[in-house]
Every structure is written in structure tokens, then in C-alpha cells.
Write a protein that holds these residues in place. Structure first.
Motif, PDB file in Angstrom:
ATOM      1  N   THR A  29      -9.573  -1.890  12.792  1.00 12.91           N
ATOM      2  CA  THR A  29      -9.737  -0.914  11.711  1.00 12.91           C
ATOM      3  C   THR A  29      -8.432  -0.171  11.482  1.00 12.91           C
ATOM      4  O   THR A  29      -7.981  -0.015  10.345  1.00 12.91           O
ATOM      5  CB  THR A  29     -10.864   0.086  12.050  1.00 12.91           C
ATOM      6  N   LEU A  30      -7.828   0.283  12.555  1.00  7.30           N
ATOM      7  CA  LEU A  30      -6.555   0.981  12.440  1.00  7.30           C
ATOM      8  C   LEU A  30      -5.498   0.072  11.816  1.00  7.30           C
ATOM      9  O   LEU A  30      -4.748   0.492  10.933  1.00  7.30           O
ATOM     10  CB  LEU A  30      -6.094   1.470  13.820  1.00  7.30           C
ATOM     11  N   GLY A  31      -5.452  -1.165  12.254  1.00 10.67           N
ATOM     12  CA  GLY A  31      -4.492  -2.122  11.684  1.00 10.67           C
ATOM     13  C   GLY A  31      -4.693  -2.325  10.195  1.00 10.67           C
ATOM     14  O   GLY A  31      -3.726  -2.410   9.431  1.00 10.67           O
ATOM     15  N   TYR A  32      -5.938  -2.398   9.773  1.00  7.59           N
ATOM     16  CA  TYR A  32      -6.231  -2.550   8.347  1.00  7.59           C
ATOM     17  C   TYR A  32      -5.731  -1.343   7.560  1.00  7.59           C
ATOM     18  O   TYR A  32      -5.066  -1.496   6.532  1.00  7.59           O
ATOM     19  CB  TYR A  32      -7.739  -2.741   8.129  1.00  7.59           C
ATOM     20  N   VAL A  33      -6.041  -0.145   8.050  1.00  6.06           N
ATOM     21  CA  VAL A  33      -5.632   1.076   7.347  1.00  6.06           C
ATOM     22  C   VAL A  33      -4.108   1.158   7.281  1.00  6.06           C
ATOM     23  O   VAL A  33      -3.535   1.456   6.223  1.00  6.06           O
ATOM     24  CB  VAL A  33      -6.232   2.336   8.023  1.00  6.06           C
ATOM     25  N   VAL A  34      -3.449   0.877   8.387  1.00  2.49           N
ATOM     26  CA  VAL A  34      -1.985   0.891   8.400  1.00  2.49           C
ATOM     27  C   VAL A  34      -1.440  -0.169   7.451  1.00  2.49           C
ATOM     28  O   VAL A  34      -0.530   0.095   6.659  1.00  2.49           O
ATOM     29  CB  VAL A  34      -1.445   0.667   9.838  1.00  2.49           C
ATOM     30  N   GLY A  35      -1.982  -1.367   7.525  1.00  2.07           N
ATOM     31  CA  GLY A  35      -1.496  -2.472   6.701  1.00  2.07           C
ATOM     32  C   GLY A  35      -1.602  -2.211   5.209  1.00  2.07           C
ATOM     33  O   GLY A  35      -0.638  -2.444   4.461  1.00  2.07           O
ATOM     34  N   ILE A  36      -2.752  -1.711   4.759  1.00  2.85           N
ATOM     35  CA  ILE A  36      -2.888  -1.480   3.308  1.00  2.85           C
ATOM     36  C   ILE A  36      -2.005  -0.316   2.862  1.00  2.85           C
ATOM     37  O   ILE A  36      -1.510  -0.306   1.732  1.00  2.85           O
ATOM     38  CB  ILE A  36      -4.355  -1.262   2.870  1.00  2.85           C
ATOM     39  N   HIS A  37      -1.774   0.641   3.752  1.00  5.46           N
ATOM     40  CA  HIS A  37      -0.907   1.762   3.388  1.00  5.46           C
ATOM     41  C   HIS A  37       0.551   1.295   3.310  1.00  5.46           C
ATOM     42  O   HIS A  37       1.265   1.650   2.365  1.00  5.46           O
ATOM     43  CB  HIS A  37      -1.076   2.920   4.367  1.00  5.46           C
ATOM     44  N   ILE A  38       0.972   0.495   4.269  1.00  9.66           N
ATOM     45  CA  ILE A  38       2.335  -0.048   4.227  1.00  9.66           C
ATOM     46  C   ILE A  38       2.527  -0.888   2.972  1.00  9.66           C
ATOM     47  O   ILE A  38       3.545  -0.779   2.282  1.00  9.66           O
ATOM     48  CB  ILE A  38       2.638  -0.854   5.512  1.00  9.66           C
ATOM     49  N   GLN A  39       1.550  -1.708   2.656  1.00 12.55           N
ATOM     50  CA  GLN A  39       1.624  -2.551   1.459  1.00 12.55           C
ATOM     51  C   GLN A  39       1.780  -1.697   0.202  1.00 12.55           C
ATOM     52  O   GLN A  39       2.608  -1.994  -0.657  1.00 12.55           O
ATOM     53  CB  GLN A  39       0.369  -3.412   1.371  1.00 12.55           C
ATOM     54  N   ALA A  40       1.004  -0.615   0.096  1.00 16.76           N
ATOM     55  CA  ALA A  40       1.091   0.264  -1.068  1.00 16.76           C
ATOM     56  C   ALA A  40       2.460   0.932  -1.139  1.00 16.76           C
ATOM     57  O   ALA A  40       3.040   1.063  -2.231  1.00 16.76           O
ATOM     58  CB  ALA A  40      -0.018   1.320  -1.020  1.00 16.76           C
ATOM     59  N   LEU A  41       2.971   1.352   0.003  1.00 18.69           N
ATOM     60  CA  LEU A  41       4.293   1.985   0.020  1.00 18.69           C
ATOM     61  C   LEU A  41       5.379   1.001  -0.400  1.00 18.69           C
ATOM     62  O   LEU A  41       6.294   1.356  -1.164  1.00 18.69           O
ATOM     63  CB  LEU A  41       4.591   2.550   1.414  1.00 18.69           C
ATOM     64  N   LEU A  42       5.304  -0.228   0.081  1.00 18.67           N
ATOM     65  CA  LEU A  42       6.299  -1.234  -0.290  1.00 18.67           C
ATOM     66  C   LEU A  42       6.231  -1.576  -1.773  1.00 18.67           C
ATOM     67  O   LEU A  42       7.265  -1.814  -2.410  1.00 18.67           O
ATOM     68  CB  LEU A  42       6.126  -2.491   0.567  1.00 18.67           C
ATOM     69  N   GLN A  43       5.030  -1.583  -2.335  1.00 22.68           N
ATOM     70  CA  GLN A  43       4.861  -1.913  -3.748  1.00 22.68           C
ATOM     71  C   GLN A  43       5.535  -0.903  -4.670  1.00 22.68           C
ATOM     72  O   GLN A  43       5.914  -1.243  -5.774  1.00 22.68           O
ATOM     73  CB  GLN A  43       3.379  -2.032  -4.109  1.00 22.68           C
ATOM     74  N   ILE A  44       5.673   0.314  -4.213  1.00 18.51           N
ATOM     75  CA  ILE A  44       6.317   1.321  -5.065  1.00 18.51           C
ATOM     76  C   ILE A  44       7.740   1.642  -4.591  1.00 18.51           C
ATOM     77  O   ILE A  44       8.340   2.624  -5.022  1.00 18.51           O
ATOM     78  CB  ILE A  44       5.479   2.615  -5.164  1.00 18.51           C
ATOM     79  N   GLY A  45       8.255   0.814  -3.687  1.00 11.36           N
ATOM     80  CA  GLY A  45       9.643   0.962  -3.274  1.00 11.36           C
ATOM     81  C   GLY A  45       9.916   2.034  -2.242  1.00 11.36           C
ATOM     82  O   GLY A  45      11.046   2.490  -2.104  1.00 11.36           O
ATOM     83  N   ALA A  53      -4.580   9.542  -0.864  1.00  7.11           N
ATOM     84  CA  ALA A  53      -5.827   9.185  -0.177  1.00  7.11           C
ATOM     85  C   ALA A  53      -5.545   8.206   0.960  1.00  7.11           C
ATOM     86  O   ALA A  53      -6.140   8.305   2.034  1.00  7.11           O
ATOM     87  CB  ALA A  53      -6.833   8.600  -1.163  1.00  7.11           C
ATOM     88  N   GLY A  54      -4.633   7.269   0.718  1.00  6.52           N
ATOM     89  CA  GLY A  54      -4.260   6.320   1.774  1.00  6.52           C
ATOM     90  C   GLY A  54      -3.608   7.008   2.957  1.00  6.52           C
ATOM     91  O   GLY A  54      -3.879   6.668   4.112  1.00  6.52           O
ATOM     92  N   GLN A  55      -2.755   8.004   2.675  1.00 10.93           N
ATOM     93  CA  GLN A  55      -2.120   8.747   3.761  1.00 10.93           C
ATOM     94  C   GLN A  55      -3.148   9.552   4.543  1.00 10.93           C
ATOM     95  O   GLN A  55      -3.089   9.627   5.768  1.00 10.93           O
ATOM     96  CB  GLN A  55      -1.028   9.672   3.212  1.00 10.93           C
ATOM     97  N   GLN A  56      -4.115  10.137   3.840  1.00  3.88           N
ATOM     98  CA  GLN A  56      -5.180  10.875   4.531  1.00  3.88           C
ATOM     99  C   GLN A  56      -5.991   9.937   5.417  1.00  3.88           C
ATOM    100  O   GLN A  56      -6.356  10.299   6.548  1.00  3.88           O
ATOM    101  CB  GLN A  56      -6.092  11.574   3.523  1.00  3.88           C
ATOM    102  N   ALA A  57      -6.275   8.734   4.917  1.00  3.43           N
ATOM    103  CA  ALA A  57      -7.010   7.747   5.723  1.00  3.43           C
ATOM    104  C   ALA A  57      -6.190   7.356   6.950  1.00  3.43           C
ATOM    105  O   ALA A  57      -6.722   7.261   8.060  1.00  3.43           O
ATOM    106  CB  ALA A  57      -7.337   6.514   4.881  1.00  3.43           C
ATOM    107  N   LEU A  58      -4.890   7.154   6.755  1.00  5.86           N
ATOM    108  CA  LEU A  58      -4.023   6.792   7.864  1.00  5.86           C
ATOM    109  C   LEU A  58      -3.958   7.917   8.897  1.00  5.86           C
ATOM    110  O   LEU A  58      -4.076   7.671  10.107  1.00  5.86           O
ATOM    111  CB  LEU A  58      -2.617   6.461   7.355  1.00  5.86           C
TER     112      LEU A  58
END
Length: 183
Positions: free
Chosen positions: A138-154, A120-125
Motif C-alpha cells: 500500500t505504501l509503495g502504491y501511494v509513493v509510486g503514484i505520487h512520484i509519477q504525478a510529480l514527474l509528469q509536471i516536471g 491530495a496525493g501529498q496528504q495521502a503520502l
């Protein structure tokens, strides 16, 4: 019935709007059962209308999903968000689609469904990056939360790719600004 006036012709769109207003009033009183009932009635009216408004159906499904999420009924909230997305496909519905994807992403995270959250995050991005006039915050927020999620799972390589896309978008916007006569 409270929504019908004697001698008036039945209009599903008007009834749907009235039910939606009643649902918002009930929601304001934190009466979740009444709000759910009214939103479900609004959805039934919208779906029965000869002038089918897909975006209005999508927004009503979104409102239903919010009510279920507020009750922590994730098993009903998630499908309603997903169904709402099927109705929010028109170019004029991009903002509503993005918000719905972000809400779905958040809810999937709460449910511990992390692969679906990332999807869902990738679709939003993807949607945010494909929207030419999107607000940079808005774009920065979407990118930021997606990057954060990706980093959290390695998944640092994927996070780096998302960051590179963000930087390209910023460079493009900066170039447009520099080329502008207002600069």
C-alpha cells in the motif's frame, strides 16, 4: 414509512443503517438516483443521532461522493470527499482516510485540477508514511503514484525526495525484519 415499525421507538442510528443498506441495494441495481436519495437520508439520520459517530458520517459522505463521481458530477463529488475527510480523523479511521484521499486525488486529476491533485496525493503520502504498521505494498502504491504525478509536471526534485522517503521506510522495515528473531 417503510423504515418505521408501529410501536417501535425511533432510533436514528438504526434508520441510518437501514438507509445505507437500501442505498447499497440501489447501487447494485445501478439506480443512482435511488442510491443518492438513500445515502442522503442515511446522512441526515447519522447527523441527527444523539450518539454521533464521526467515522460513520465520513463513510456515508464518501458513499455520496462515489455516487456523484459515478454520475460524473465532479462539482458535487469533490466537496463530499473533502467533507468526508473532516470526519475521518480518528486513528481507527486511517485506512478510510487514505482511501478517501486517493479517490479525491483521482477525481481531481479527472477534473484537470492538478495542483489540488498533488496536494491530495501529498496528504495521502504523509498519512501513509506516518502509519507505522502500513502494508508495504500500500505504501509503495501511494509513493509510486505520487512520484509519477510529480514527474509528469516536471518536479523531479520533489519526486527524488519522495523516493528517498520511500527508501528510508524500506530500510527501516528491513532493519526491523533483520533484527527479528524470526529472521
Amino acid at each position: 414509512h417503510a423504515l418505521q415499525c408501529e410501536g417501535e421507538r425511533s432510533d436514528p442510528t438504526a434508520r441510518a443503517t437501514a438507509y445505507h443498506v437500501l442505498a447499497r441495494i440501489a447501487d447494485g441495481r445501478a439506480d443512482r438516483d435511488e442510491a443518492l436519495s438513500a445515502y442522503q437520508s442515511a446522512l441526515s439520520e447519522r447527523e441527527a443521532s444523539p450518539r454521533r459517530d464521526e467515522a460513520a458520517i465520513g463513510l456515508t459522505l464518501y458513499a455520496l461522493a462515489e455516487q456523484y463521481a459515478a454520475r460524473d458530477d465532479l462539482e458535487r463529488a469533490v466537496p463530499n470527499y473533502r467533507l468526508a475527510l473532516t470526519h475521518l480523523n480518528e486513528p481507527g479511521s486511517r485506512k478510510a482516510r487514505l482511501i478517501t484521499l486517493l479517490e479525491l486525488r483521482e477525481l481531481l486529476g479527472r477534473a484537470g485540477r492538478h495542483p489540488q491533485k498533488l496536494e491530495a496525493g501529498q496528504q495521502a503520502l504523509d498519512l501513509a508514511l506516518a502509519t507505522p504498521d502500513i502494508d508495504l505494498s500500500t505504501l509503495g502504491y501511494v509513493v509510486g503514484i505520487h512520484i509519477q504525478a510529480l514527474l509528469q509536471i516536471g518536479r523531479s526534485a520533489h519526486a527524488g525526495q519522495a523516493l528517498a522517503e520511500w527508501l528510508n521506510q524500506l530500510a527501516r522495515r528491513a532493519g526491523e525484519a533483520f533484527d527479528s528473531s524470526d529472521w
